[in-house]
Design an enzyme around this catalytic site. Structure first.
Site, PDB file in Angstrom:
ATOM      1  N   LYS A   1       5.854  -0.754  -9.318  1.00  0.00           N
ATOM      2  CA  LYS A   1       4.397  -0.573  -9.223  1.00  0.00           C
ATOM      3  C   LYS A   1       4.018   0.301 -10.419  1.00  0.00           C
ATOM      4  O   LYS A   1       3.898   1.524 -10.312  1.00  0.00           O
ATOM      5  CB  LYS A   1       4.063   0.078  -7.873  1.00  0.00           C
ATOM      6  CG  LYS A   1       2.668  -0.181  -7.412  1.00  0.00           C
ATOM      7  CD  LYS A   1       2.472   0.223  -5.964  1.00  0.00           C
ATOM      8  CE  LYS A   1       1.020   0.489  -5.661  1.00  0.00           C
ATOM      9  NZ  LYS A   1       0.092  -0.608  -5.946  1.00  0.00           N
TER      10      LYS A   1
HETATM   11  N1  PMP Z   1       0.387  -6.746  -4.694  1.00  0.00           N
HETATM   12  C1  PMP Z   1      -0.083  -5.875  -5.605  1.00  0.00           C
HETATM   13  C2  PMP Z   1      -0.199  -6.298  -7.028  1.00  0.00           C
HETATM   14  C3  PMP Z   1      -0.468  -4.575  -5.203  1.00  0.00           C
HETATM   15  O1  PMP Z   1      -0.946  -3.707  -6.089  1.00  0.00           O
HETATM   16  C4  PMP Z   1      -0.350  -4.212  -3.842  1.00  0.00           C
HETATM   17  C5  PMP Z   1      -0.779  -2.849  -3.409  1.00  0.00           C
HETATM   18  N2  PMP Z   1       0.280  -1.928  -3.536  1.00  0.00           N
HETATM   19  C6  PMP Z   1       0.160  -5.152  -2.945  1.00  0.00           C
HETATM   20  C7  PMP Z   1       0.519  -6.413  -3.403  1.00  0.00           C
HETATM   21  C8  PMP Z   1       0.369  -4.789  -1.502  1.00  0.00           C
HETATM   22  O2  PMP Z   1       1.428  -3.869  -1.422  1.00  0.00           O
HETATM   23  P1  PMP Z   1       1.523  -2.815  -0.246  1.00  0.00           P
HETATM   24  O3  PMP Z   1       1.380  -3.569   1.012  1.00  0.00           O
HETATM   25  O4  PMP Z   1       2.871  -2.215  -0.397  1.00  0.00           O
HETATM   26  O5  PMP Z   1       0.421  -1.838  -0.434  1.00  0.00           O
END
Ligand code: PMP
Length: 301
Positions: free
Chosen positions: A155
């Protein structure tokens, strides 16, 4: 929350948000070289709880690892720091943002020898889209960055310039959000959300090879669906499957469970349908500590 009144954790100390300052030439500001997390806390009957804290911190460390970034703390230390920030800000329903970045103002791309700083901020946060009855999406003309160009399990800040351009296009065309296709032309995800299709009472979601971030909410939904007796299939999904799905929803820490009722002007047949409602209800019960069997996902502050 005002910047002045927010308490942040910066390199081991809780300080006023107004005192957390960096140079405008900061490497991570110029080049997107930071890694971060997005975590939610919810107010429950037993006090404020952070949802799936350990999993978020694990992903934070893996994001840093993929960029050879040494955070200088243990996972346990960061978990404790996150709890401290949530407490210092009297968090109820909050969004918590740990961020690791190169705190260095020298011009030049190389990060060799550059100082890594970590901050953790927390702000009150409600619904991301503010549209409980569903949103309208546009399949972006921009493709999701390929996992062959950048590690999508990280991320990393830089990845989000791809999210921003897709979101800009969708908004400028009068839609609420974008849906990005993968480099292969299959469905990937939203700019900050994973996607689920409902077809014949089954859940379908793009698989790991579809250029997606493996979301923690995605994993939560898959486990909740299984617990409910709903079959989940991870696979490559085509655009026509998206348009002809019975129901569609986004999920993510910020987006929670958000129904998608229309894509590219095509009405999704059941719109905010029964399976989305069922999953959404269960998700909100779980994050609010109302289901004993999933309380292990909650860390009370
Ligand atoms: N895809 C992307 C590109 C994101 O930024 C996020 C947010 N973190 C998600 C999916 C969903 O991830 P999560 O459920 O871990 O927040």
């Amino acid at each position: 929350m005002e910047k002045q009144s927010m308490k942040v954790w910066l390199d081991g100390k809780i300080i006023d948000g107004s005192k957390a300052e960096v140079s405008i030439l900061t490497h991570s500001l110029q080049y997107g070289s930071g890694v971060f997390e997005g975590i939610r806390s919810y107010y429950t009957n037993d006090g404020t709880a952070i949802f799936r804290l350990a999993e978020h911190v694990k992903r934070f460390f893996n994001s840093a690892k993929l960029y050879s970034m040494n955070l200088g703390y243990t996972e346990n230390e960061i978990e404790e720091a996150i709890k401290k920030v949530a407490k210092a800000n009297s968090c109820k329903d909050c969004y918590i943002r740990p961020f690791a970045f190169y705190d260095d103002a020298n011009i030049g791309i190389s990060v060799l020898g550059k100082k890594v700083s970590v901050y953790i901020a927390a702000v009150p946060f409600g619904s991301y889209f503010g549209k409980p009855n569903g949103i309208r999406c546009k399949v972006s003309s921009w493709r999701r960055i390929s996992g062959e160009s950048l590690p999508l399990k990280a991320k990393a800040s830089g990845n989000y310039i791809n999210s921003i351009i897709a979101n800009n296009e969708a908004k400028a065309s009068g839609f609420d959000e974008a849906i990005l296709l993968s480099s292969k032309g299959t469905i990937a995800e939203g700019p900050g959300e994973n996607i689920f299709l409902v077809k014949d009472n089954q859940l379908i979601t793009p698989d790991d090879s579809s250029d997606i971030l493996l979301g923690i909410t995605r994993d939560t939904i898959m486990q909740l669906a299984e617990d409910t007796g709903i079959e989940v299939k991870e696979k490559e999904c085509r655009k026509d499957e998206l348009y002809t799905a019975d129901e569609l929803f986004f999920c993510g820490t910020a987006a929670e469970v958000t129904p998608i009722i229309n894509v590219d002007g095509i009405k999704i047949s059941k719109g905010l349908g029964p399976i989305t409602k069922l999953i959404s209800k269960k998700y909100f019960s779980v994050v609010h500590g109302e289901m004993q069997e999933f309380k292990h996902w909650l860390t009370y502050i």
